[in-house]
Design a protein around this motif. Sequence first.
Motif, short mmCIF file in Angstrom:
data_model
loop_
_atom_site.label_atom_id
_atom_site.label_comp_id
_atom_site.label_asym_id
_atom_site.label_seq_id
_atom_site.Cartn_x
_atom_site.Cartn_y
_atom_site.Cartn_z
N VAL A 1 0.87 -1.17 0.00
CA VAL A 1 0.00 0.00 0.00
C VAL A 1 0.91 1.22 0.00
N ARG A 2 0.76 2.10 -1.00
CA ARG A 2 1.61 3.29 -1.16
C ARG A 2 3.10 2.96 -1.00
N GLY A 3 3.54 1.87 -1.65
CA GLY A 3 4.97 1.52 -1.67
C GLY A 3 5.46 0.79 -0.44
N LYS A 4 4.54 0.49 0.51
CA LYS A 4 4.98 -0.19 1.73
C LYS A 4 4.26 -1.52 1.90
N ARG A 5 5.01 -2.54 2.40
CA ARG A 5 4.45 -3.87 2.50
C ARG A 5 3.55 -4.00 3.73
N THR B 1 3.43 3.03 11.56
CA THR B 1 3.18 4.00 10.49
C THR B 1 1.68 4.23 10.31
N ASP B 2 0.93 3.12 10.27
CA ASP B 2 -0.50 3.18 9.99
C ASP B 2 -1.07 1.81 10.35
N PRO B 3 -2.11 1.76 11.18
CA PRO B 3 -2.64 0.46 11.61
C PRO B 3 -2.96 -0.46 10.42
N GLU B 4 -3.33 0.14 9.30
CA GLU B 4 -3.68 -0.62 8.09
C GLU B 4 -2.47 -1.43 7.58
N LEU B 5 -1.24 -0.98 7.91
CA LEU B 5 -0.04 -1.65 7.41
C LEU B 5 0.55 -2.66 8.39
N GLY B 6 -0.04 -2.78 9.58
CA GLY B 6 0.49 -3.74 10.57
C GLY B 6 1.83 -3.29 11.12
N PHE B 7 2.80 -4.22 11.13
CA PHE B 7 4.10 -3.93 11.76
C PHE B 7 5.04 -3.15 10.83
#
Length: 288
Positions: A89-93, A142-148
Amino acid sequence: MKIREDMNRDNAAIARTLNEALPYLRRYDDAIVVIKLGGHAMGSDEGMASFARDVVLMRTVGINPVVVHGGGPMINQLLERLGVKSEFVRGKRVTDAETMSVVEMVLAGEVNKRIVQAINSAGGRAVGLTGKDTDMIVCTQTDPELGFVGTPSEIDPRLLESLLRDEMIPVLAPIGTGENDETFNINGDTCAGAIAGALKADRLLLLTDVAGVKDASGEVVTALSAKTVRELTEQGVIAGGMIPKTETALEALEAGVRAVVILDGRVPNAVLLELFTSHGAGSLIRKE
Ligand SMILES: Nc1ncnc2c1ncn2[C@@H]1O[C@H](COP(=O)(O)OP(=O)(O)O)[C@@H](O)[C@H]1O
Ligand SMILES: CC(=O)N[C@@H](CCC(=O)OP(=O)(O)O)C(=O)O
């Protein structure tokens, strides 16, 4: 006779190159240069050996190189073998607990040690680290949507500074720790930018698989201001994996890094060409 002519021509070219390099050797004496080696730029063993020789040469002429690496494609390979799905998501796993343990295994293990070994084989003294060592990189989510996935919030550069004083070459995997002992996956570019900022580096070199930042017509822009980067991003010309890179560049400049260069790590001796020739390589980003 022909051989002698060829030799003379080669020698003249070597002398020209050394002459051209001299002012840059002076300029970068004792400078800190953070180099981010992306997974896509890490390809062949030969390319890795050439990168390692460049880094050792930098060290030998009195520059303080710090290597921060990625390894996205290598993480993808192992996740695929294990049958674990992964999305960006936006370049991040997006990183759940299972993915995090694979990310750590690949980055801190195989990838980090491959680079350390290549530098040591080239005659350097490389030390492999992650942001967990001495709690060097503390992150917030960073964002809860991205996890760890972590954003560095506190960097303690003392371990790196002490390695540099001893002329060692730190090789850092982009993994951080959380306030509650979590392990965080940091985008390699973000990590390199935060480290360069904390060290107030003279240069941050982001090595990737394109020649630099391209404009709407696909031409590489050799020099950009922060303002141009923002405009190209708003227009959607800077997209995908280039977004974390240029975001990182802007943040690093704000943190006191003198300039950031995005360049093609697959080009032989890319780093040397950038530092020691007047034409440089890739896209140079400055604040103004
Ligand atoms: N304006 C742009 N200029 C150059 N590359 C761009 C641009 N916009 C998007 N990209 C993409 O960004 C990619 C680089 O990011 P990424 O694949 O994440 O690299 P790495 O693995 O080296 O960190 C390029 O291969 C290219 O496809
Ligand atoms: C949060 C996040 O996206 N982390 C990255 C870390 C590795 C990386 O950045 O590798 P490259 O430099 O080769 O792309 C990942 O999991 O792929």
